[in-house]
Design an enzyme around this catalytic site. Structure first.
Site, PDB file in Angstrom:
ATOM      1  N   ARG A   1       3.549   2.926  -4.158  1.00 43.45           N
ATOM      2  CA  ARG A   1       2.560   1.975  -4.681  1.00 43.45           C
ATOM      3  C   ARG A   1       1.194   2.645  -4.773  1.00 43.45           C
ATOM      4  O   ARG A   1       0.409   2.367  -5.682  1.00 43.45           O
ATOM      5  CB  ARG A   1       2.462   0.754  -3.764  1.00 43.45           C
ATOM      6  CG  ARG A   1       3.745  -0.080  -3.684  1.00 43.45           C
ATOM      7  CD  ARG A   1       3.540  -1.250  -2.744  1.00 43.45           C
ATOM      8  NE  ARG A   1       4.710  -2.100  -2.585  1.00 43.45           N
ATOM      9  CZ  ARG A   1       5.674  -1.902  -1.688  1.00 43.45           C
ATOM     10  NH1 ARG A   1       5.616  -0.883  -0.860  1.00 43.45           N
ATOM     11  NH2 ARG A   1       6.690  -2.733  -1.603  1.00 43.45           N
TER      12      ARG A   1
ATOM     13  N   ASP B   1       7.024  -9.462   2.151  1.00 41.49           N
ATOM     14  CA  ASP B   1       7.715  -8.542   3.070  1.00 41.49           C
ATOM     15  C   ASP B   1       8.452  -9.320   4.168  1.00 41.49           C
ATOM     16  O   ASP B   1       9.542  -8.927   4.597  1.00 41.49           O
ATOM     17  CB  ASP B   1       6.709  -7.556   3.686  1.00 41.49           C
ATOM     18  CG  ASP B   1       5.993  -6.747   2.612  1.00 41.49           C
ATOM     19  OD1 ASP B   1       6.589  -6.551   1.544  1.00 41.49           O
ATOM     20  OD2 ASP B   1       4.833  -6.342   2.829  1.00 41.49           O
TER      21      ASP B   1
ATOM     22  N   ARG C   1      11.645 -10.581   2.762  1.00 46.29           N
ATOM     23  CA  ARG C   1      12.649  -9.496   2.703  1.00 46.29           C
ATOM     24  C   ARG C   1      13.176  -9.179   4.104  1.00 46.29           C
ATOM     25  O   ARG C   1      14.356  -8.861   4.261  1.00 46.29           O
ATOM     26  CB  ARG C   1      12.014  -8.246   2.077  1.00 46.29           C
ATOM     27  CG  ARG C   1      11.774  -8.440   0.595  1.00 46.29           C
ATOM     28  CD  ARG C   1      11.177  -7.220  -0.064  1.00 46.29           C
ATOM     29  NE  ARG C   1      11.063  -7.424  -1.501  1.00 46.29           N
ATOM     30  CZ  ARG C   1      10.141  -6.871  -2.267  1.00 46.29           C
ATOM     31  NH1 ARG C   1       9.245  -6.062  -1.739  1.00 46.29           N
ATOM     32  NH2 ARG C   1      10.127  -7.111  -3.567  1.00 46.29           N
TER      33      ARG C   1
ATOM     34  N   HIS D   1       1.167  -3.117   3.101  1.00 50.78           N
ATOM     35  CA  HIS D   1       2.218  -3.369   2.104  1.00 50.78           C
ATOM     36  C   HIS D   1       2.554  -2.019   1.453  1.00 50.78           C
ATOM     37  O   HIS D   1       2.200  -1.750   0.309  1.00 50.78           O
ATOM     38  CB  HIS D   1       1.720  -4.388   1.077  1.00 50.78           C
ATOM     39  CG  HIS D   1       2.745  -4.753   0.039  1.00 50.78           C
ATOM     40  ND1 HIS D   1       3.975  -5.284   0.349  1.00 50.78           N
ATOM     41  CD2 HIS D   1       2.720  -4.646  -1.317  1.00 50.78           C
ATOM     42  CE1 HIS D   1       4.655  -5.506  -0.757  1.00 50.78           C
ATOM     43  NE2 HIS D   1       3.915  -5.115  -1.786  1.00 50.78           N
TER      44      HIS D   1
HETATM   45  O1  LIG Z   1       7.426  -2.555  -4.840  1.00 51.17           O
HETATM   46  C1  LIG Z   1       6.540  -2.675  -5.682  1.00 51.17           C
HETATM   47  O2  LIG Z   1       6.024  -1.680  -6.235  1.00 51.17           O
HETATM   48  C2  LIG Z   1       6.094  -4.035  -6.151  1.00 51.17           C
HETATM   49  C3  LIG Z   1       5.774  -4.981  -5.040  1.00 51.17           C
HETATM   50  O3  LIG Z   1       4.778  -4.469  -4.216  1.00 51.17           O
HETATM   51  C4  LIG Z   1       6.989  -5.334  -4.246  1.00 51.17           C
HETATM   52  O4  LIG Z   1       6.999  -5.119  -3.026  1.00 51.17           O
HETATM   53  O5  LIG Z   1       7.942  -5.847  -4.829  1.00 51.17           O
END
Ligand SMILES: O=C(O)C[C@H](O)C(=O)O
Length: 308
Positions: free
Chosen positions: A88, A148, A151, A175
């Site tokens: 990123r 996050d 996930r 992140h």
């Molecule tokens: O992973 C990425 O580049 C896009 C976003 O930050 C994500 O976590 O989905």
């Protein structure tokens, strides 16, 4: 409640779709620079309204920010997504200029707006918005932790072979593929620590897969994800719109919290009508404190590349 979403690509459109489907906003304005694109997405989404049963009005504009005037919340998704193999952080060169311009346009037309930053590298883009917008710090919120954490819960449920609704957990810090800090020590399955169910290998698997959650999807899709980011944004916008006082991990400007100052990093916060109502100080283990500090060091280095 009027919400603007800047960037009508997959992430922006997904934000608009989930916000509209939850039916808590009167209006969502989509903005894009590509001629007719936001108008097209808005029209397509509006043609789902009678099918999906929502009354939110979605409109689109090609760069006319006067149409965003009076927005309570604005979501910045603009910029380029990463491609497989990229981090990123590599997006900073292009995305910083875009985010800075978008912020200026938003604030010009909605001086009281609350901004949710999605563009990557997100913690650094949130920091940039703090440095350039003139908005008070409770009105700038980076979206990362909500995504996050979702996930993390997905990976926990997978390892536990349990329904996701049985699982709770939170990801803080950066992140980024290396700086995310899934708080395994605090994750639970119906109130019982997950560490009582998962062995060391399973715990490691959950943590590692959570951290590279975005990269895994980027590899599979050829571009970055959009459904979960859009859903995460919709949860944050709803917390503000409905003054829910919901605790959500978000990238916020820290002024001493978690031993950090002058940096945006993911920490749990109470989100309500004013944006950030309160940062929540969670007691971290010594190992977690060290990882949080390492993540801060890495984000600070990326922030150093910004030009204001
Ligand atoms: O992973 C990425 O580049 C896009 C976003 O930050 C994500 O976590 O989905």
């Amino acid at each position: 409640m009027k919400v603007t979403v800047v960037g009508a690509g997959a992430v922006g459109a997904s934000c608009a779709e989930y916000i509209a489907m939850k039916n808590f906003c009167s209006e969502v304005v989509l903005v894009d620079i590509k001629e007719g694109f936001a108008e097209g997405k808005a029209m397509d989404l509006m043609q789902t309204a009678s099918l999906n049963g929502f009354d939110t009005k979605i409109t689109g504009t090609t760069g006319d920010y006067s149409k965003t005037a009076g927005s309570h919340v604005a979501v910045i998704t603009s910029g380029i997504p990463r491609k497989p193999g990229m981090t990123r952080e590599e997006l900073i060169g292009i995305n910083a200029g875009i985010v800075k311009d978008v912020t200026a346009n938003l604030v010009k037309h909605s001086p009281d707006v609350i901004i949710i930053v999605v563009s990557n590298p997100m913690d650094t883009m949130a920091y940039l918005v703090h440095k350039t917008s003139g908005l008070p710090k409770h009105k700038i919120i980076g979206m990362g932790g909500a995504l996050d954490s979702a996930r993390f819960k997905y990976r926990l449920a997978e390892a536990l072979e349990s329904p996701i609704s049985d699982v709770d957990g939170m990801v803080i810090a950066a992140h980024s593929d290396t700086g995310m800090l899934p708080l395994l020590s605090k994750a639970t399955r119906n109130g019982v620590p997950v560490t009582e169910f998962l062995d060391a290998d399973q715990q490691k698997y959950v943590i590692e897969e959570t951290k590279v959650g975005g990269a895994t999807l980027t590899k599979l899709l050829g571009t970055s994800a959009w459904y979960a980011p859009g859903a995460a944004v919709s949860v944050m916008v709803q917390a503000i719109a409905c003054d829910q006082k919901k605790m959500i991990p978000c990238s916020l400007m820290l002024e001493g919290e978690y031993n950090q100052t002058d940096i945006c990093l993911g920490v749990p916060a109470i989100i309500g009508k004013n944006g950030v109502e309160k940062i929540v100080n969670v007691t971290l283990t010594v190992e977690e404190q060290l990882k949080f500090a390492e993540a801060a060091k890495a984000v600070r280095e990326v922030n150093g590349d910004l030009k204001f």
